[in-house]
Design an enzyme around this catalytic site. Structure first.
Site, PDB file in Angstrom:
ATOM      1  N   ASN A 152       0.794  -1.219   0.000  1.00  0.00           N
ATOM      2  CA  ASN A 152       0.000   0.000   0.000  1.00  0.00           C
ATOM      3  C   ASN A 152       0.830   1.275   0.000  1.00  0.00           C
ATOM      4  O   ASN A 152       0.334   2.333  -0.336  1.00  0.00           O
ATOM      5  CB  ASN A 152      -0.952   0.010   1.204  1.00  0.00           C
ATOM      6  CG  ASN A 152      -0.252  -0.323   2.501  1.00  0.00           C
ATOM      7  OD1 ASN A 152       0.382  -1.370   2.626  1.00  0.00           O
ATOM      8  ND2 ASN A 152      -0.347   0.553   3.475  1.00  0.00           N
ATOM      9  N   GLN A 180      -5.155  -3.865  -1.600  1.00  0.00           N
ATOM     10  CA  GLN A 180      -4.734  -2.879  -2.603  1.00  0.00           C
ATOM     11  C   GLN A 180      -4.875  -3.409  -4.026  1.00  0.00           C
ATOM     12  O   GLN A 180      -4.771  -2.655  -4.994  1.00  0.00           O
ATOM     13  CB  GLN A 180      -3.272  -2.472  -2.375  1.00  0.00           C
ATOM     14  CG  GLN A 180      -3.057  -1.603  -1.157  1.00  0.00           C
ATOM     15  CD  GLN A 180      -3.609  -0.198  -1.337  1.00  0.00           C
ATOM     16  OE1 GLN A 180      -3.640   0.354  -2.429  1.00  0.00           O
ATOM     17  NE2 GLN A 180      -4.064   0.398  -0.255  1.00  0.00           N
ATOM     18  N   THR A 238     -25.778  -9.018  13.425  1.00  0.00           N
ATOM     19  CA  THR A 238     -26.736  -8.754  12.349  1.00  0.00           C
ATOM     20  C   THR A 238     -26.003  -8.189  11.135  1.00  0.00           C
ATOM     21  O   THR A 238     -25.183  -7.283  11.271  1.00  0.00           O
ATOM     22  CB  THR A 238     -27.798  -7.751  12.853  1.00  0.00           C
ATOM     23  OG1 THR A 238     -28.408  -8.317  14.016  1.00  0.00           O
ATOM     24  CG2 THR A 238     -28.851  -7.482  11.801  1.00  0.00           C
ATOM     25  N   CYS A 326      -2.017   5.089   7.520  1.00  0.00           N
ATOM     26  CA  CYS A 326      -2.112   4.551   8.865  1.00  0.00           C
ATOM     27  C   CYS A 326      -0.977   5.027   9.751  1.00  0.00           C
ATOM     28  O   CYS A 326      -1.095   4.995  10.967  1.00  0.00           O
ATOM     29  CB  CYS A 326      -2.114   3.036   8.810  1.00  0.00           C
ATOM     30  SG  CYS A 326      -3.274   2.439   7.594  1.00  0.00           S
TER      31      CYS A 326
HETATM   32  C1  LIG Z   1      -6.411  -0.170   3.725  1.00  0.00           C
HETATM   33  C2  LIG Z   1      -5.693  -1.445   3.928  1.00  0.00           C
HETATM   34  C3  LIG Z   1      -6.055  -2.349   4.952  1.00  0.00           C
HETATM   35  C4  LIG Z   1      -7.121  -2.018   5.975  1.00  0.00           C
HETATM   36  O1  LIG Z   1      -8.391  -2.038   5.421  1.00  0.00           O
HETATM   37  P1  LIG Z   1      -9.602  -1.366   6.233  1.00  0.00           P
HETATM   38  O2  LIG Z   1     -10.808  -1.743   5.446  1.00  0.00           O
HETATM   39  O3  LIG Z   1      -9.346   0.096   6.212  1.00  0.00           O
HETATM   40  O4  LIG Z   1      -9.596  -1.938   7.604  1.00  0.00           O
HETATM   41  C5  LIG Z   1      -5.378  -3.539   5.049  1.00  0.00           C
HETATM   42  N1  LIG Z   1      -4.404  -3.866   4.187  1.00  0.00           N
HETATM   43  C6  LIG Z   1      -4.021  -3.036   3.194  1.00  0.00           C
HETATM   44  C7  LIG Z   1      -2.927  -3.456   2.269  1.00  0.00           C
HETATM   45  C8  LIG Z   1      -4.643  -1.802   3.033  1.00  0.00           C
HETATM   46  O5  LIG Z   1      -4.255  -0.984   2.061  1.00  0.00           O
END
Ligand SMILES: *Cc1c(COP(=O)(O)O)cnc(C)c1O
Length: 384
Positions: A152, A180, A238, A326
């Site tokens: 990512n 990704q 749910t 992140c």
């Molecule tokens: C964005 C991302 C995640 C996390 O996904 P979320 O739906 O935001 O929890 C995990 N792995 C990769 C490679 C990402 O780019």
């Protein structure tokens, strides 16, 4: 009129109009519980099972192998913790890489605290994970290999088919975080011999907070969330019907328009990278030249603080990212940029720009000009 130029598609994407349209009735007319027997519930159930088919078709799986989750992070957590605990009697060693998303890395660190052993395979300078290196880490108690499909931060596409084949030959489960990859490159659980595969809707024009985990039929896996019998007893709660329906539509669109979207994103990305390299001295590309996600541009600017650049870009109406979404915001240096051999200073001077098919050439040209102006200004400010 868009208020800003959005160049952070690897962090998230907006919900497409067609996806929103599919979701809306499930907030109102068809807001029944998908497990109920009355008509509104049956409509909801139908939508959930349709979406399951759409997700399965997009990755070459069977519908019953698709489990809906709250997103990529939960899918990664379930894949790793669920199999680690289910297979504890067979072995406690897991192999992953040093450049995984925090959803995998921090899950592995937590598993280490629970008594599991984890090997973190290092990438080469392009972020590429060697299948030989992965396989040479195998021990007789290795139960799981987890290698992301594409990174990512720097966009490296990993040799998951080769790694999956080798894992399969040794009878070791193979998980790949394909969050990704979906919508950017072809994804096939069978060609890759994947036993588990994570995906997340908001990375391909679907809603946030919904994702899926592919779990190959027959794979032993424990629950993360205990309670009711939803999702064949594997995930209680749910069902989030509007978002599940949205995920189904989004993945169908992402796969149907993949070639065209990827070509468009790549051509805009190249225009952006070429423009920046031509206009600004002291710029280098992070990550690989080939085997790279079509929309990813990661670069470093000599004598620039990436965080300062990012703030100035925001003021100028351009949304970008330092390392990954992140880690930006926290002062932490990107573990990916460090793993590919960048110094702390080089990592701190990096910027990630990720294009999407909704960007225009005019936006890219404005971005190139704005970045050039800001870099020039910052360099004169700090270095005279
Ligand atoms: C964005 C991302 C995640 C996390 O996904 P979320 O739906 O935001 O929890 C995990 N792995 C990769 C490679 C990402 O780019």
């Amino acid at each position: 009129m868009k208020k800003y130029i959005y160049l952070d598609h690897a962090a998230t994407t907006p919900v497409s109009p067609a996806v929103l349209e599919v979701m809306l009735p499930f907030f109102s007319e068809y807001s029944g519980n998908a497990s109920a027997v009355y008509a509104a519930g049956r409509e909801a159930r139908k939508a959930v099972e349709k979406a399951r088919k759409q997700v399965a078709a997009a990755i070459g799986a069977e519908p019953r192998e698709i489990l809906f989750t709250s997103g990529g992070s939960e899918s990664d957590n379930l894949a790793l913790k669920g199999t680690a605990f289910a297979l504890k009697d067979r072995g406690t060693h897991i192999i992953t890489t040093a450049i995984e998303h925090p959803a995998v890395l921090n899950t592995c660190r937590w598993l280490e605290k629970q008594g599991f052993e984890v090997t973190y395979v290092q990438p080469d300078s392009r972020g590429w994970i060697s299948p030989e290196k992965v396989m040479s880490a195998v021990r007789n108690n290795t139960v799981l290999i987890s290698v992301m499909t594409a990174n990512n931060e720097i966009g490296t596409i990993e040799p998951v088919a080769e790694i999956g084949r080798s894992a399969h030959e040794k009878g070791i489960l193979f998980h790949t975080d394909a969050v990704q990859a979906v919508g950017s490159i072809p994804v096939s659980v069978n060609e890759w011999n994947a036993d588990l595969l994570s995906l997340s809707a908001h990375k391909f024009y679907g809603p946030k907070g919904i994702g899926a985990l592919f779990i190959r039929r027959g794979t032993r896996i424990d629950n993360l969330i205990h309670g009711g019998e939803q999702e064949r007893g594997l995930r209680a709660g749910t069902e989030n019907v509007p978002c599940i329906a949205g995920l189904g539509k989004a993945i169908e669109e992402a796969v149907n328009h993949m070639d065209e979207n990827a070509r468009k994103a790549a051509s805009l990305r190249d225009r952006l990278a070429d423009g920046i390299l031509r206009n600004i001295p002291g710029v280098s590309i992070n990550g690989p030249e080939e085997n790279r996600l079509p929309n990813n541009c990661s670069m470093r600017f000599e004598r620039i603080d990436g965080e300062a650049l990012l703030l100035r870009l925001d003021l100028a109406g351009i949304a970008a990212s330092s390392g990954s979404a992140c880690t930006s915001g926290s002062q932490e240096i990107s573990h990916v940029l460090r793993a590919v051999g960048l110094t702390e200073e080089e990592a701190r001077s990096s910027l990630r720009l990720t294009t999407g098919p909704d960007n225009t050439e005019a936006e890219i040209d404005t971005a190139v000009q704005t970045i050039s102006d800001i870099v020039k200004d910052l360099r004169s400010l700090y270095h005279g």
